[in-house]
Enzyme design. Structure first.
Site, PDB file in Angstrom:
ATOM      1  N   SER A   1     -11.282 -30.849 -39.382  1.00 27.17           N
ATOM      2  CA  SER A   1      -9.947 -31.403 -39.118  1.00 27.17           C
ATOM      3  C   SER A   1      -9.425 -32.197 -40.304  1.00 27.17           C
ATOM      4  O   SER A   1     -10.177 -32.922 -40.965  1.00 27.17           O
ATOM      5  CB  SER A   1     -10.028 -32.319 -37.896  1.00 27.17           C
ATOM      6  OG  SER A   1      -8.869 -33.123 -37.817  1.00 27.17           O
TER       7      SER A   1
ATOM      8  N   HIS B   1      -7.854 -37.697 -30.866  1.00 28.25           N
ATOM      9  CA  HIS B   1      -6.517 -37.900 -31.424  1.00 28.25           C
ATOM     10  C   HIS B   1      -5.603 -36.814 -30.862  1.00 28.25           C
ATOM     11  O   HIS B   1      -5.968 -35.641 -30.861  1.00 28.25           O
ATOM     12  CB  HIS B   1      -6.566 -37.807 -32.950  1.00 28.25           C
ATOM     13  CG  HIS B   1      -5.212 -37.762 -33.583  1.00 28.25           C
ATOM     14  ND1 HIS B   1      -4.238 -38.707 -33.332  1.00 28.25           N
ATOM     15  CD2 HIS B   1      -4.645 -36.879 -34.465  1.00 28.25           C
ATOM     16  CE1 HIS B   1      -3.142 -38.414 -34.034  1.00 28.25           C
ATOM     17  NE2 HIS B   1      -3.357 -37.313 -34.715  1.00 28.25           N
TER      18      HIS B   1
ATOM     19  N   HIS C   1      -1.170 -35.656 -29.994  1.00 31.09           N
ATOM     20  CA  HIS C   1       0.264 -35.936 -30.118  1.00 31.09           C
ATOM     21  C   HIS C   1       0.888 -35.859 -28.734  1.00 31.09           C
ATOM     22  O   HIS C   1       1.968 -35.279 -28.566  1.00 31.09           O
ATOM     23  CB  HIS C   1       0.920 -34.952 -31.090  1.00 31.09           C
ATOM     24  CG  HIS C   1       0.623 -35.216 -32.525  1.00 31.09           C
ATOM     25  ND1 HIS C   1       1.592 -35.319 -33.491  1.00 31.09           N
ATOM     26  CD2 HIS C   1      -0.552 -35.440 -33.167  1.00 31.09           C
ATOM     27  CE1 HIS C   1       1.024 -35.570 -34.673  1.00 31.09           C
ATOM     28  NE2 HIS C   1      -0.274 -35.632 -34.504  1.00 31.09           N
TER      29      HIS C   1
ATOM     30  N   HIS D   1       3.190 -42.142 -35.620  1.00 28.00           N
ATOM     31  CA  HIS D   1       2.286 -41.013 -35.614  1.00 28.00           C
ATOM     32  C   HIS D   1       1.873 -40.681 -34.170  1.00 28.00           C
ATOM     33  O   HIS D   1       2.501 -39.847 -33.529  1.00 28.00           O
ATOM     34  CB  HIS D   1       1.090 -41.328 -36.524  1.00 28.00           C
ATOM     35  CG  HIS D   1       0.182 -40.165 -36.761  1.00 28.00           C
ATOM     36  ND1 HIS D   1      -0.664 -40.083 -37.837  1.00 28.00           N
ATOM     37  CD2 HIS D   1      -0.032 -39.032 -36.061  1.00 28.00           C
ATOM     38  CE1 HIS D   1      -1.335 -38.948 -37.779  1.00 28.00           C
ATOM     39  NE2 HIS D   1      -0.975 -38.301 -36.712  1.00 28.00           N
TER      40      HIS D   1
ATOM     41  N   TYR E   1     -16.979 -51.245  -8.620  1.00 33.00           N
ATOM     42  CA  TYR E   1     -16.291 -49.959  -8.547  1.00 33.00           C
ATOM     43  C   TYR E   1     -17.265 -48.853  -8.934  1.00 33.00           C
ATOM     44  O   TYR E   1     -18.069 -49.017  -9.834  1.00 33.00           O
ATOM     45  CB  TYR E   1     -15.095 -49.949  -9.494  1.00 33.00           C
ATOM     46  CG  TYR E   1     -14.296 -48.672  -9.447  1.00 33.00           C
ATOM     47  CD1 TYR E   1     -13.204 -48.526  -8.594  1.00 33.00           C
ATOM     48  CD2 TYR E   1     -14.648 -47.593 -10.249  1.00 33.00           C
ATOM     49  CE1 TYR E   1     -12.474 -47.344  -8.543  1.00 33.00           C
ATOM     50  CE2 TYR E   1     -13.924 -46.391 -10.199  1.00 33.00           C
ATOM     51  CZ  TYR E   1     -12.847 -46.284  -9.344  1.00 33.00           C
ATOM     52  OH  TYR E   1     -12.137 -45.108  -9.297  1.00 33.00           O
TER      53      TYR E   1
END
Lengths: 231, 231, 231, 231
Positions: free
Chosen positions: D74, D95, D97, D171, D229
């Site tokens: 990448s 990561h 978008h 970004h 929990y």
């Protein structure tokens, strides 16, 4: 085997939350009550929907004691227990973090009744109970969450039979009905009503509440004594 | 067996509402008319789409009498009947509670014609008929709903052949066409146009109406005498 | 059989519009050019995507004459022809009525470059060409649509190789690339960029354009001489 | 074969991004670290998710040297390497978008903590690191991207163990966790929290931050010493 049918109903209602797009991961839980035994079936805590099996469902009594099941029940169990104890007419409860419902809860605003889609299901704005006091939060939190809901209904004079849903401020929705499936149905309706109310007010910030005659007409034709909707 | 084909067309158009994401649960209905017999086929009231079978479709005449079928017809049947009686050129009608269409109806605003997607289908803003008077609501409600629509068209001088859709204020959309399938097509187009108009006005609150030359050009190339769109 | 491969590429690119959720019904078309023969393959007009077959694709030359095919080509054929004739470097063109792209076009606004998702694909705001004059609309409309696009690029000094997309005011997007598949890719990227720009400006109406250094960096690492993105 | 298990975990986490609707095309990448060997597995650059195979995953060390694999890693590899080197407790990084996360990043705003959905996962606003200086952009860009993130955390006194996510201004989001799967989980949670925060502020621009008592309560019941929990 005593609770096989109840567990199955609870299991299917929990899966339905996922199918309807009302939850991601473990962000929700549904319970189904057995009034005769004073117990209810509820989703185990933190178990993913695609890993859930009917036998994983936990049976709990109204004092929050596990009656049957190997897993820990939902962390929201005490809220369910309080609502079952307080409101004898309900058969199932659903809690989600569905997007539009949560967004109104985070806005700390009631969802105004703006159209017949809303009035087909309830005649009031969807109430948003205020966030709890710090004292109640640091105390028996989930139990107090239930009390916050019933207090809100008592103070506003709302009938849980006619208003089958509430937003808990900064948290999210709780809905109920005569069965677990109906509680889930109300979660879906609430989410759609929340989305429409958001869009309506974006299009026209001054869009008025639905007129009283339309509220009564639509509610009554589905739920009134002379209802003529459905079979 | 006389109505087998009509029921099938009605059944498929109803399912299409669901496939297209225009309805949840039982929030919609489609009908298909048989002009020769003066009857129409319509969805039964409150039956879920995934439980619906072709033989469940109900046949009703323009006086709202059931001609064939064991189930109760849609609670909106009288609205359909009035529209078929008033507007002889239509072959099918659809009613939904689709999200963006309902939101404009709840905003009590016409959907302005803002682009060619809209003009490809109609040359006018999508009209929003006002909510009915209390008198009309408490009277023959569903019949009066139909009248509210035809009154709106008459007062504004709109042609139902050129404007195949309407929003009923605070309620939702009704659309029509020369068949049930075409009525559903118009429901989908309306929903998309409603969504685009919402977004356009969010991006630019002052976005103007489409200029007349573009409205005529796009409508005519699909629907005019010299149309050259399609096969 | 001469155009078998071209038709197949055009057919698959058209279906991809549908798969990617960029079109409903027949609201879009894709073409693929054969530069050696001076012809291009394009979707037939008004044919639904699920009924489309590779052999339905129509072959047209740059003077808009049908070279092969039994169906009428897309009503937007002349726009495609003009773009192929004007811009020798493009291999495919896509046109859609995708929701967010159309909404910016209806707002008659360029889509500002607000982030690296945008800069990964182009270094400029997405241009919105103004609606045509009435004279051009009533003339050779689809041909003039193409001219409106190339005029916009010439007047703004834009390079079609670096800006592979445009909004046509009040209408919608056209995108292109070195193949039909790449043109469709740009339609999808545009729709996502349009959606993000809408949301960004809703969250922060004063959100600034992306700084020049980030624009260059992100564009160059994918498209520059020393690009190091991809294999 | 040494990295077979690591590659598989990395491969599955990358596919999950796609399944969850967090990426289109190649707009994202996930890595998984092997602390013992000082290496990590990462998606190859520009490879589509539906073409990706486990054996395509690339193994890289913390100095960005490829240890195993035939494809180029990448383009964001140096950012991952810096984060693994700086923060010893993390096992995976994602990561994307994703739409709403990017929109807040483009708005250059922290995502305010507005409800318990947020507080169930972190006690702070989701930080938005500012865009880098031109000098850092024109330098070792992807390495500096990592530094921009760790600088932001250091300056604000944030703990990467308690705040498993960041927005990089203009970004998009980076998220992490004790595994690649957990990093992806945090990307999904972030996207949902970003969407709810957007809607909340649209409904009520003055919606306040969540009160401290609720932040602590919800975070502690899932992550505190006395967490109750889950199973």
């Amino acid at each position: 085997m005593a609770y096989k049918e109840l567990k199955r109903a609870c299991y299917e209602a929990n899966l339905e939350l996922n199918t309807l797009g009302l939850v991601i991961y473990t962000f929700g839980n549904v319970s189904a009550v057995d009034r005769d035994r004073g117990t209810f079936a509820i989703k185990p805590s933190g178990v993913a929907y695609d890993a859930l099996r009917p036998e994983d469902i936990v049976i709990v009594d109204f004092d929050n004691q596990v009656v049957e099941g190997k897993l820990r029940p939902s962390s929201d169990t005490k809220t369910h227990a309080w609502l079952y104890r307080s409101w004898e007419g309900i058969g199932g409860i659903a809690h989600t973090h569905a997007t539009y419902s949560v967004s109104w809860a985070q806005a700390q605003m009631d969802i105004p009744i703006l159209g017949t889609t809303h009035a087909d299901h309830l005649t009031e704005d969807v109430p948003c109970a205020p966030p709890m006091s710090d004292e109640l939060i640091s105390g028996n939190y989930e139990h107090n969450t239930g009390r916050q809901i019933t207090d809100c209904f008592r103070e506003r004079g709302l009938d849980y039979g006619e208003v089958p849903m509430v937003l808990l401020g900064n948290h999210g929705p709780f809905t109920w009905g005569d069965s677990a499936a109906k509680a889930v149905y109300h979660s879906k309706v609430l989410e759609e009503v929340a989305r429409m109310a958001f869009l309506t007010r974006q299009i026209n910030p001054g869009a008025p509440r639905l007129k009283e005659a339309l509220i009564r007409k639509h509610y009554e034709r589905k739920h009134g004594k002379s209802a003529y909707y459905g079979q």
